[in-house]
Design an enzyme around this catalytic site. Structure first.
Site: not given
Ligand code: NAD
Ligand code: DAU
Length: 346
Positions: A127-129, A152, A156
């Site tokens: 992730t970019d975080e 988190y 990562k």
């Molecule tokens: P998600 O939470 O939707 O899915 C995570 C999946 O991993 C689920 O299916 C869960 O059952 C599985 N999982 C969790 N713990 C596990 C364990 N201990 N063993 C086996 N399986 C397990 O996540 P996502 O948003 O699809 O993110 C997927 C990946 O991409 C993550 O590594 C996240 O850090 C990364 N990522 C997400 C975003 C985003 O915006 N969602 C952006 C950048 C990177």
């Molecule tokens: O940048 C990549 C990341 O993006 C991934 O690595 C993470 O897995 C993914 O969850 C996401 O993280 P964020 O914290 O940026 O996403 P989230 O949707 O939780 O929040 C987006 C923005 O909105 C953040 O500034 C917090 C704000 N927010 C979020 C929620 C859930 C609110 O203002 N209200 C809310 O209820």
């Protein structure tokens, strides 16, 4: 083998690979936590090249058995605890899955593949975080120092370091990509966009954290899946690739656009859903701004996002409106309990 394939991004990656590479056996390894949902893969789960294994990456013996059973050649690792707010409440879940789980996977891959790793790739999705927070200007490049601020992103960052270290130390063929915020179908409704779509449908308050002026760089999930395909097949071993949407939005502007598009689609009068916006207490350690410089993957591998934000957001809203049963299923039971504890008294 794709880990976390029952989650949001993983399900799009599994679907893409199962359909695009019918000659390859695709194993989806997932523990099915609250975020894992096999309904996400209903359309492809009877294909002959698709196999599901319910295994936790903390279970080393379970991992070894899957590697042996299928003679796993390559890993794309997405399984993780992924929600920042949950990491603030329960950091240890993130330490176990994101750090220890990743190291378990590296150890099993190393034992099964070594000592010559030339035909086996370990691709870690990050992730970019991990880069921390930007001021008003600038972009995260692959050279930006790691500076994580939430449990988190710290977990990562740690897993990224282990993957890189296994590449350097044992010469495993590792590659890492760091992506910005994804959105699209099957997004779990604890994250901003799907949560707000759900609340707008139900006419519930839209809880905006702090002043709402936090910035994120949004990418349509199918564009991320295509980038993952490209990095997996053509990325250079040992390298990192930043993936982003060139698409920065302040949260409040995004929420207003979402309200406007949804009012149109639901036949509500303009301004109706904006009245649901409610400013609430900020997220602790909330990163002010993320923005990715995705020029390296563009220049070296030829990837760029194909879907505009307006188009992607519109398709996403349509998907949620047409799949309200999916939404109901994931927002019932345990998830409801979590939701109440997160937003009660805030
Ligand atoms: P998600 O939470 O939707 O899915 C995570 C999946 O991993 C689920 O299916 C869960 O059952 C599985 N999982 C969790 N713990 C596990 C364990 N201990 N063993 C086996 N399986 C397990 O996540 P996502 O948003 O699809 O993110 C997927 C990946 O991409 C993550 O590594 C996240 O850090 C990364 N990522 C997400 C975003 C985003 O915006 N969602 C952006 C950048 C990177
Ligand atoms: O940048 C990549 C990341 O993006 C991934 O690595 C993470 O897995 C993914 O969850 C996401 O993280 P964020 O914290 O940026 O996403 P989230 O949707 O939780 O929040 C987006 C923005 O909105 C953040 O500034 C917090 C704000 N927010 C979020 C929620 C859930 C609110 O203002 N209200 C809310 O209820």
């Amino acid at each position: 083998m794709i880990t976390g394939g029952a989650g949001f991004i993983g399900s799009h990656v599994v679907r893409l690979f199962v359909n695009k590479y019918p000659e390859c056996t695709i194993i989806n390894l997932d523990a099915l936590t609250y975020a894992g949902n096999l309904e996400n893969l209903k359309d492809i789960d009877t294909k002959p090249n698709y196999h599901f294994e319910k295994v936790n990456i903390l279970d080393v013996k379970g991992l070894e058995e899957v590697f042996d059973k299928y003679q796993v050649t390559d890993v794309i690792h997405l399984a993780a605890e992924s929600h920042v707010d949950r990491s603030i409440v329960s950091p240890m879940d993130f330490v176990y899955t994101n750090i220890i789980g990743t190291v378990n996977l590296l150890n099993v891959a190393r034992a099964k593949w070594g000592p010559d790793y030339s035909n086996n790739r370990f691709y870690h999705i990050s992730t970019d975080e991990v880069y921390g927070s930007l001021g008003d200007t600038g972009l995260f490049t692959e050279k930006t120092p790691y500076d994580p601020n939430s449990p988190y992103s710290a977990s990562k960052a740690s897993s990224d370091h282990f993957v890189r270290a296994y590449g350097e130390t044992y010469h495993m063929q590792t590659v890492v990509s760091n992506c910005s915020n994804n959105y699209g179908p099957y997004h779990f409704p604890e994250k901003l966009i799907p949560l707000f779509i759900h609340n707008i449908i139900q006419e519930k308050p839209l809880p905006v954290y702090g002043d709402g002026l936090y910035t994120r760089d949004w990418l349509y999930v199918k564009d991320h899946a295509l980038a993952i395909d490209l990095v997996f097949h053509t990325g250079v071993t040992g390298e990192t690739y930043n993936i982003g949407g060139f698409n920065e939005w302040k949260n409040i502007d995004l929420v207003k656009l979402l309200c406007k598009q949804m009012d149109q689609k639901l036949g509500r009068e303009e301004g109706h859903s904006e009245k649901l916006i409610t400013y609430i207490k900020d997220r602790p350690g909330h990163d002010r701004r993320y923005a990715i410089d995705a020029s390296k993957i563009n220049r070296e591998l030829g990837w760029k996002p194909a879907v505009t934000f307006e188009q992607g957001l519109s398709e996403t809203i349509d998907w949620f409106l047409n799949n309200q049963e999916w939404l109901q299923n994931v927002t019932s039971g345990n998830y409801q309990h979590y939701y109440e504890s997160m937003y009660h008294n805030r």
